[in-house]
Design a protein around this motif. Structure first.
Motif, mmCIF file in Angstrom:
data_model
loop_
_atom_site.group_PDB
_atom_site.id
_atom_site.type_symbol
_atom_site.label_atom_id
_atom_site.label_comp_id
_atom_site.label_asym_id
_atom_site.label_seq_id
_atom_site.Cartn_x
_atom_site.Cartn_y
_atom_site.Cartn_z
ATOM 1 N N ASP A 83 18.039 22.732 83.810
ATOM 2 C CA ASP A 83 16.626 22.437 83.634
ATOM 3 C C ASP A 83 16.344 21.778 82.287
ATOM 4 N N PHE A 136 12.955 29.795 81.455
ATOM 5 C CA PHE A 136 11.856 29.016 80.864
ATOM 6 C C PHE A 136 11.095 29.767 79.766
ATOM 7 N N GLU A 150 15.695 26.309 78.173
ATOM 8 C CA GLU A 150 15.688 25.250 79.185
ATOM 9 C C GLU A 150 14.358 24.505 79.217
ATOM 10 N N LYS A 157 16.767 32.167 78.164
ATOM 11 C CA LYS A 157 17.312 30.909 78.675
ATOM 12 C C LYS A 157 16.591 29.751 77.985
HETATM 13 MG MG MG Z 1 17.177 26.789 85.158
#
Ligand code: MG
Ligand code: ATP
Ligand code: PYR
Ligand code: K
Length: 576
Positions: A350, A296, A326, A324
């Motif tokens: 996500d 995140f 997301e 990441k």
């Molecule tokens: Mg995730």
């Protein structure tokens, strides 16, 4: 496909039972406490001595078995990498897999023999997800991978993935799952329950939850596996009506939507790296993991902050930080984030809960392309072979999805639940491997080589020269149809510049340290070797030729192009 149709919900339930019953076998020497010093990885797996130079050490890393090391360095301990050699015999020199594979390790694969099977099957990087399991559990997995690398001559790198602090449910009071039926009313509460959870009650980790949601909002669990409508707010409790039934899994992600848009009120202020994440990061640094993936990510600042923290904590280790992608914020700040990171992950799980699903493919394409332009490795993750959690064969649609990621020339593909808790981890890995090989081959045969404008990423004139050398060397390699590119690189940078060009032939990357070699494992088309080399290119080349010939990896007459980060030159030659 002869699949027995079953109700999804029952299957999920069955999986959960299976997961809870799954025991990790073969416990290894576990250390009951964390080591405080950065642990250096075991030095070398095995030695390979060419008659001419006993000081050169080479080890393979293309994710497949090499010779077992007995710790001795006599000639008889030299054995080729069984999988690559079989591949070479079957399809010839240019057939090695270019797309790398990351496997999430979970209850289905944490045992020694399961890990070994994954390594033999082509796992380049083992991922541990700090959302699940204890630090002791993760340490055991790291120790096992290290032991396998050491004893069997693998070079599997380790990626630690942080939990991050988005809104998620609690752990269901120890239950492995809970079924929410259509029309039921459930309570989502921010209260801390000391005793057991009351029936139909879910704990939420975000304190501002009850204030932020409004009556009428839609509460989406795990990107749509279960849906609720908020019907009443009573202090810390939020009453919700189940509108889309399904199975609730522990720590499932929660998002809430109002008039068709994701609600991001104060929860947008949640820290990207929570206090628990910092402890996990300390653990990762102490264990000397190769990559830390940050969940995140919202901005480049957090990446810069973490990188300076790592640099201060572990002066001599180089842990790569993977951002990441997301969240909606990460898409907004994509370029700065990628620029600040050592690589990125398209975390479609996500991401698909934060943007409409139909926007995920375009986001993936954009992230993959941007990473390549900015010379950062990129991983495409989540649900690549989701049905293989339950079934031994993938769906046609999944194969098409994997093919698309390979066609986009992502550096790596990742297995999540398929390898962590599925029934067929090795089969899923085999599918990724064979689809990658087939699509890469098709791509080369069809000469669908897509020229991509590769903007300069270097700051200095010398760096720009290196880039031009790599671009030219890759182009020459394609035009002359050479058998391999050789790159001698201490930092690995020159190897990634070559990888960025996605040439038709494999890239043999020679580097002096084990940690750089393991990091290069994530990058497209690189076959990294550790090799002690000198400043004398001619002797380096001669050493390498004799070593690789002894391993049957090259033969006299093969055409090779060599570059190095020590000399600004391109050499074209036949193997003597
Ligand atoms: Mg995730
Ligand atoms: N260490 C572990 N222990 C137990 N179960 C695990 C572990 N790692 C993964 N799993 C299981 O595998 C599933 C898929 O793994 P994955 O890493 O994709 O997790 P996730 O919960 O979807 O989170 P993320 O968004 O970080 O990927 C998890 O939901 C969990 O059920
Ligand atoms: C991998 C991951 O974190 C996701 O897909 O959400
Ligand atoms: K995670």
């Amino acid at each position: 496909m002869d699949k027995i149709p079953k109700e999804t919900v029952n299957l999920r339930h069955w999986i959960n039972n299976k997961v809870t019953n799954h025991k990790c076998q073969t416990p290894l020497h576990t250390t009951p406490h964390l080591s405080l010093l950065p642990r250096r990885s075991p030095h070398l797996q095995f030695s390979l001595r060419a008659s001419s130079d006993p000081s050169v050490i080479v080890s393979d890393s293309n994710g497949v078995a090499m010779s077992p090391s007995s710790g001795t360095s006599d000639l008889s301990s030299i054995e080729g990498d069984a999988v690559t050699e079989a591949e070479l015999r079957e399809n010839g020199f240019r057939s090695t897999r270019r797309t790398k594979i990351v496997c999430t390790i979970g209850p289905a694969t944490c045992g020694f023999s399961e890990l070994e099977a994954l390594a033999v099957g082509g796992m380049n990087v083992a991922r541990i997800n700090m959302c699940h399991g204890t630090r002791e559990w993760h340490k055991e997995v790291i120790d096992r991978v290290r032991r396998l690398n050491h004893e069997k001559g693998f070079a599997v790198a380790i990626m630690m993935d942080t939990e991050g602090s988005e809104i998620h449910m609690g752990d269901l009071g120890g239950a492995s799952s809970a079924k929410a039926e259509d029309g039921e009313v459930w309570t989502f509460s921010v209260r801390a329950f000391n005793s057991t959870l009351p029936e139909h009650t879910i704990n939420v980790n975000y304190d501002g939850f009850a204030e932020d949601v409004r009556v009428g909002d839609e509460l989406v669990v795990d990107g749509g596996m279960v849906r609720f409508e908020v019907i009443e707010k009573i202090g810390p409790d939020v009453k919700c009506l189940c509108t889309d039934p399904g199975l609730l899994l522990p720590r499932a992600n929660l998002t809430f939507w109002r008039n068709g848009s994701l609600v991001r009120e104060r929860n947008a202020m949640l820290p990207t790296i929570s206090s628990k994440d910092w402890l996990d990061i300390d653990f990762g640094i102490a264990e000397g993991v190769d990559f830390i993936a940050i969940s995140f990510v919202k901005s480049a600042e957090v990446i810069k902050h973490l990188k300076s923290y790592i640099a201060a904590r572990s002066r001599d280790s180089d842990i790569s930080v993977i951002a990441k992608i997301e969240s909606t914020d990460s898409l907004k700040n994509l370029e700065e984030i990628i620029q600040a990171s050592d690589g990125a992950m398209v975390a479609r799980g996500d991401l698909g809960a934060q943007i409409p699903l139909e926007q995920v493919p375009a986001a993936q394409q954009r992230i993959v392309q941007l990473c390549r332009q900015m010379n950062k490795p990129v991983i495409v993750a989540s649900q690549l072979l989701e049905s293989m959690i339950e079934y031994p064969t993938p769906t046609r649609a999944e194969v098409a999805d994997v093919s698309e990621a390979v066609r986009q020339r992502a550096d790596a593909l990742m297995l999540s639940g398929e390898s962590a808790m599925g029934q067929y981890p090795e089969k899923a890995l085999t599918v990724l491997r064979s689809v990658s090989l087939r699509i890469e081959k098709w791509w080369r045969e069809e000469k669908r080589y897509e020229a991509m404008i590769l903007p300069s990423v270097g700051n200095s004139f010398a760096e720009k020269i290196s880039e031009e050398i790599c671009i030219s060397a890759a182009k020459m390699a394609n035009n002359l149809e050479v058998d391999a590119l050789f790159v001698y690189t201490k930092t690995g940078h020159m190897a990634s510049l070559l990888s960025r060009c996605r040439p038709d032939c494999p890239i043999f990357a020679f580097t002096t340290t084990t940690s750089v070699r393991r990091r290069l494992n994530l990058q497209w088309g690189l076959i990294p070797f550790r090799l002690s080399f000198s400043d004398d290119m001619e002797s380096n080349l001669n050493k390498t030729f004799s070593l690789l010939k002894a391993r049957n990896l090259i033969k006299s007459g093969d055409l090779v192009i060599a570059v190095s980060d020590m000399f600004q030159s391109i050499q074209v030659m036949n193997v003597p």
